[in-house]
Write a protein that holds these residues in place. Sequence first.
Motif, PDB file in Angstrom:
ATOM      1  N   VAL A  77      24.234  -8.207 -17.973  1.00 19.22           N
ATOM      2  CA  VAL A  77      23.226  -9.069 -18.610  1.00 19.22           C
ATOM      3  C   VAL A  77      23.818 -10.476 -18.671  1.00 19.22           C
ATOM      4  CG1 VAL A  77      21.742  -9.412 -20.631  1.00 19.22           C
ATOM      5  CG2 VAL A  77      22.497  -7.098 -20.033  1.00 19.22           C
ATOM      6  N   THR A 134      15.001  -9.537 -21.484  1.00 19.13           N
ATOM      7  CA  THR A 134      14.910 -10.319 -22.721  1.00 19.13           C
ATOM      8  C   THR A 134      15.919  -9.796 -23.722  1.00 19.13           C
ATOM      9  OG1 THR A 134      12.530 -10.558 -22.339  1.00 19.13           O
ATOM     10  CG2 THR A 134      13.300 -11.067 -24.541  1.00 19.13           C
ATOM     11  N   GLY A 135      16.682 -10.698 -24.302  1.00 18.09           N
ATOM     12  CA  GLY A 135      17.662 -10.297 -25.315  1.00 18.09           C
ATOM     13  C   GLY A 135      16.954  -9.798 -26.560  1.00 18.09           C
ATOM     14  N   GLY A 136      17.376  -8.666 -27.062  1.00 16.96           N
ATOM     15  CA  GLY A 136      16.730  -8.069 -28.233  1.00 16.96           C
ATOM     16  C   GLY A 136      16.893  -8.919 -29.483  1.00 16.96           C
ATOM     17  N   PHE A 137      17.995  -9.632 -29.583  1.00 21.61           N
ATOM     18  CA  PHE A 137      18.296 -10.388 -30.801  1.00 21.61           C
ATOM     19  C   PHE A 137      17.678 -11.784 -30.746  1.00 21.61           C
ATOM     20  CE2 PHE A 137      21.264 -12.768 -33.614  1.00 21.61           C
ATOM     21  CZ  PHE A 137      21.041 -12.045 -34.772  1.00 21.61           C
ATOM     22  N   LEU A 138      17.992 -12.545 -29.725  1.00 25.83           N
ATOM     23  CA  LEU A 138      17.459 -13.907 -29.614  1.00 25.83           C
ATOM     24  C   LEU A 138      16.019 -13.924 -29.101  1.00 25.83           C
ATOM     25  CD1 LEU A 138      20.544 -15.822 -28.126  1.00 25.83           C
ATOM     26  CD2 LEU A 138      19.752 -15.782 -30.490  1.00 25.83           C
ATOM     27  N   ARG A 139      15.626 -12.844 -28.457  1.00 28.17           N
ATOM     28  CA  ARG A 139      14.288 -12.732 -27.861  1.00 28.17           C
ATOM     29  C   ARG A 139      14.032 -13.825 -26.838  1.00 28.17           C
ATOM     30  NH1 ARG A 139      11.046 -11.018 -33.363  1.00 28.17           N
ATOM     31  NH2 ARG A 139      12.787  -9.850 -34.172  1.00 28.17           N
ATOM     32  N   ASN A 182      16.742 -13.413 -20.366  1.00 22.76           N
ATOM     33  CA  ASN A 182      18.018 -13.419 -19.661  1.00 22.76           C
ATOM     34  C   ASN A 182      17.795 -12.648 -18.356  1.00 22.76           C
ATOM     35  OD1 ASN A 182      18.140 -10.756 -20.694  1.00 22.76           O
ATOM     36  ND2 ASN A 182      19.504 -11.336 -22.350  1.00 22.76           N
ATOM     37  N   VAL A 234      25.505 -17.961 -33.350  1.00 19.42           N
ATOM     38  CA  VAL A 234      25.934 -16.775 -32.602  1.00 19.42           C
ATOM     39  C   VAL A 234      26.579 -17.232 -31.300  1.00 19.42           C
ATOM     40  CG1 VAL A 234      24.248 -15.104 -33.495  1.00 19.42           C
ATOM     41  CG2 VAL A 234      23.655 -16.455 -31.508  1.00 19.42           C
ATOM     42  N   MET A 235      27.527 -16.448 -30.863  1.00 19.45           N
ATOM     43  CA  MET A 235      28.192 -16.741 -29.593  1.00 19.45           C
ATOM     44  C   MET A 235      27.566 -15.823 -28.552  1.00 19.45           C
ATOM     45  SD  MET A 235      30.470 -18.897 -29.006  1.00 19.45           S
ATOM     46  CE  MET A 235      31.364 -19.435 -27.583  1.00 19.45           C
ATOM     47  N   VAL A 236      26.889 -16.395 -27.581  1.00 19.17           N
ATOM     48  CA  VAL A 236      26.283 -15.569 -26.538  1.00 19.17           C
ATOM     49  C   VAL A 236      27.269 -15.490 -25.376  1.00 19.17           C
ATOM     50  CG1 VAL A 236      24.242 -15.183 -25.121  1.00 19.17           C
ATOM     51  CG2 VAL A 236      24.043 -16.479 -27.242  1.00 19.17           C
ATOM     52  N   GLY A 237      27.610 -14.277 -25.057  1.00 16.54           N
ATOM     53  CA  GLY A 237      28.660 -14.067 -24.057  1.00 16.54           C
ATOM     54  C   GLY A 237      28.269 -14.522 -22.662  1.00 16.54           C
ATOM     55  N   THR A 294      27.340  -9.566 -20.338  1.00 13.53           N
ATOM     56  CA  THR A 294      27.593  -8.261 -20.966  1.00 13.53           C
ATOM     57  C   THR A 294      27.536  -7.250 -19.835  1.00 13.53           C
ATOM     58  OG1 THR A 294      26.553  -8.987 -23.016  1.00 13.53           O
ATOM     59  CG2 THR A 294      26.758  -6.614 -22.690  1.00 13.53           C
ATOM     60  N   PHE A 317      28.191  -3.450 -18.087  1.00 14.36           N
ATOM     61  CA  PHE A 317      28.333  -1.994 -18.193  1.00 14.36           C
ATOM     62  C   PHE A 317      28.644  -1.472 -16.791  1.00 14.36           C
ATOM     63  CE2 PHE A 317      25.159  -3.524 -21.149  1.00 14.36           C
ATOM     64  CZ  PHE A 317      25.488  -2.935 -22.354  1.00 14.36           C
TER      65      PHE A 317
HETATM   66  P1  2BA Z   1      20.601 -10.933 -27.393  1.00 13.88           P
HETATM   67  O1  2BA Z   1      20.244  -9.576 -27.876  1.00 13.88           O
HETATM   68  O2  2BA Z   1      19.551 -11.991 -27.415  1.00 13.88           O
HETATM   69  O3  2BA Z   1      21.885 -11.406 -28.230  1.00 13.88           O
HETATM   70  C1  2BA Z   1      22.423 -12.712 -28.134  1.00 13.88           C
HETATM   71  C2  2BA Z   1      23.678 -12.847 -28.988  1.00 13.88           C
HETATM   72  O4  2BA Z   1      23.341 -12.675 -30.369  1.00 13.88           O
HETATM   73  C3  2BA Z   1      24.726 -11.770 -28.681  1.00 13.88           C
HETATM   74  O5  2BA Z   1      25.546 -12.198 -27.611  1.00 13.88           O
HETATM   75  C4  2BA Z   1      25.459 -11.652 -29.996  1.00 13.88           C
HETATM   76  O6  2BA Z   1      26.436 -12.692 -30.152  1.00 13.88           O
HETATM   77  C5  2BA Z   1      24.363 -11.918 -31.024  1.00 13.88           C
HETATM   78  N1  2BA Z   1      23.779 -10.662 -31.503  1.00 13.88           N
HETATM   79  C6  2BA Z   1      23.065  -9.761 -30.795  1.00 13.88           C
HETATM   80  N2  2BA Z   1      22.659  -8.736 -31.561  1.00 13.88           N
HETATM   81  C7  2BA Z   1      23.113  -9.007 -32.803  1.00 13.88           C
HETATM   82  C8  2BA Z   1      23.002  -8.336 -34.057  1.00 13.88           C
HETATM   83  N3  2BA Z   1      22.346  -7.185 -34.167  1.00 13.88           N
HETATM   84  N4  2BA Z   1      23.586  -8.927 -35.137  1.00 13.88           N
HETATM   85  C9  2BA Z   1      24.247 -10.100 -35.041  1.00 13.88           C
HETATM   86  N5  2BA Z   1      24.386 -10.801 -33.873  1.00 13.88           N
HETATM   87  C10 2BA Z   1      23.833 -10.249 -32.766  1.00 13.88           C
HETATM   88  P2  2BA Z   1      26.135 -11.103 -26.622  1.00 13.88           P
HETATM   89  O7  2BA Z   1      26.736  -9.964 -27.381  1.00 13.88           O
HETATM   90  O8  2BA Z   1      27.023 -11.834 -25.676  1.00 13.88           O
HETATM   91  O9  2BA Z   1      24.884 -10.498 -25.830  1.00 13.88           O
HETATM   92  C11 2BA Z   1      24.136 -11.243 -24.886  1.00 13.88           C
HETATM   93  C12 2BA Z   1      22.962 -10.419 -24.420  1.00 13.88           C
HETATM   94  O10 2BA Z   1      23.458  -9.229 -23.761  1.00 13.88           O
HETATM   95  C13 2BA Z   1      22.078  -9.871 -25.544  1.00 13.88           C
HETATM   96  O11 2BA Z   1      21.109 -10.839 -25.875  1.00 13.88           O
HETATM   97  C14 2BA Z   1      21.477  -8.613 -24.934  1.00 13.88           C
HETATM   98  O12 2BA Z   1      20.400  -8.948 -24.042  1.00 13.88           O
HETATM   99  C15 2BA Z   1      22.625  -8.101 -24.061  1.00 13.88           C
HETATM  100  N6  2BA Z   1      23.452  -7.117 -24.782  1.00 13.88           N
HETATM  101  C16 2BA Z   1      24.513  -7.356 -25.568  1.00 13.88           C
HETATM  102  N7  2BA Z   1      25.026  -6.200 -26.028  1.00 13.88           N
HETATM  103  C17 2BA Z   1      24.253  -5.205 -25.532  1.00 13.88           C
HETATM  104  C18 2BA Z   1      24.281  -3.775 -25.644  1.00 13.88           C
HETATM  105  N8  2BA Z   1      25.214  -3.128 -26.379  1.00 13.88           N
HETATM  106  N9  2BA Z   1      23.343  -3.059 -24.966  1.00 13.88           N
HETATM  107  C19 2BA Z   1      22.401  -3.689 -24.212  1.00 13.88           C
HETATM  108  N10 2BA Z   1      22.323  -5.035 -24.067  1.00 13.88           N
HETATM  109  C20 2BA Z   1      23.241  -5.784 -24.723  1.00 13.88           C
END
Ligand code: 2BA
Length: 109
Positions: free
Chosen positions: A7, A33-38, A41, A91-94, A97, A99
Amino acid sequence: MKLVIAVVQDKDRRKATDALLREGFKFTNVASTGGFLREGNVTFLIGVEDEEVDKVVEVLSASCKAREQFVNVFPPTIEPIGTCIPSPVRVMVGGATVFVISVDKFVRL
Ligand code: 2BA
Ligand code: 2BA
């Protein structure tokens, strides 16, 4: 064989695509679409031989960078709607991500 699922932020889509192509990898892009930021990606599906996984990760690592982003979080409140103040959370977006899963079977028909 392995399937690398990566991702990647939209901002790095072009760079990552160019770099993977330059190294001769075959892959598929899926809009996601990122679940957190919506926010949009991109998810790369990259089918490779086992020994190529490290190279894929290296290529992605060189072409995707981590970025700081702020997101408005509304506190849980019993106040009437409109009176609560959202607080921006950093938040720090990597960069990516990643797998890696084993592929049982790969066929081209
Ligand atoms: P998003 O879900 O939009 O998340 C963007 C960033 O927001 C994440 O960066 C993280 O820093 C933070 N974040 C996400 N969920 C959170 C939560 N529940 N509480 C607090 N902060 C949170 P990254 O970890 O670098 O992830 C970037 C994107 O990679 C995510 O976008 C998602 O689309 C995907 N991703 C990350 N971890 C995943 C996982 N375990 N499984 C599936 N997709 C994942
Ligand atoms: P595309 O990436 O658009 O590739 C279309 C065709 O172009 C491929 O057909 C292949 O003949 C050629 N091609 C692709 N990448 C190449 C490269 N780096 N060097 C030389 N020729 C290349 P197919 O192999 O039948 O693939 C059809 C579609 O299946 C691909 O569309 C891609 O979306 C997906 N795909 C193929 N191999 C994949 C893999 N290892 N991992 C993930 N997705 C794959």
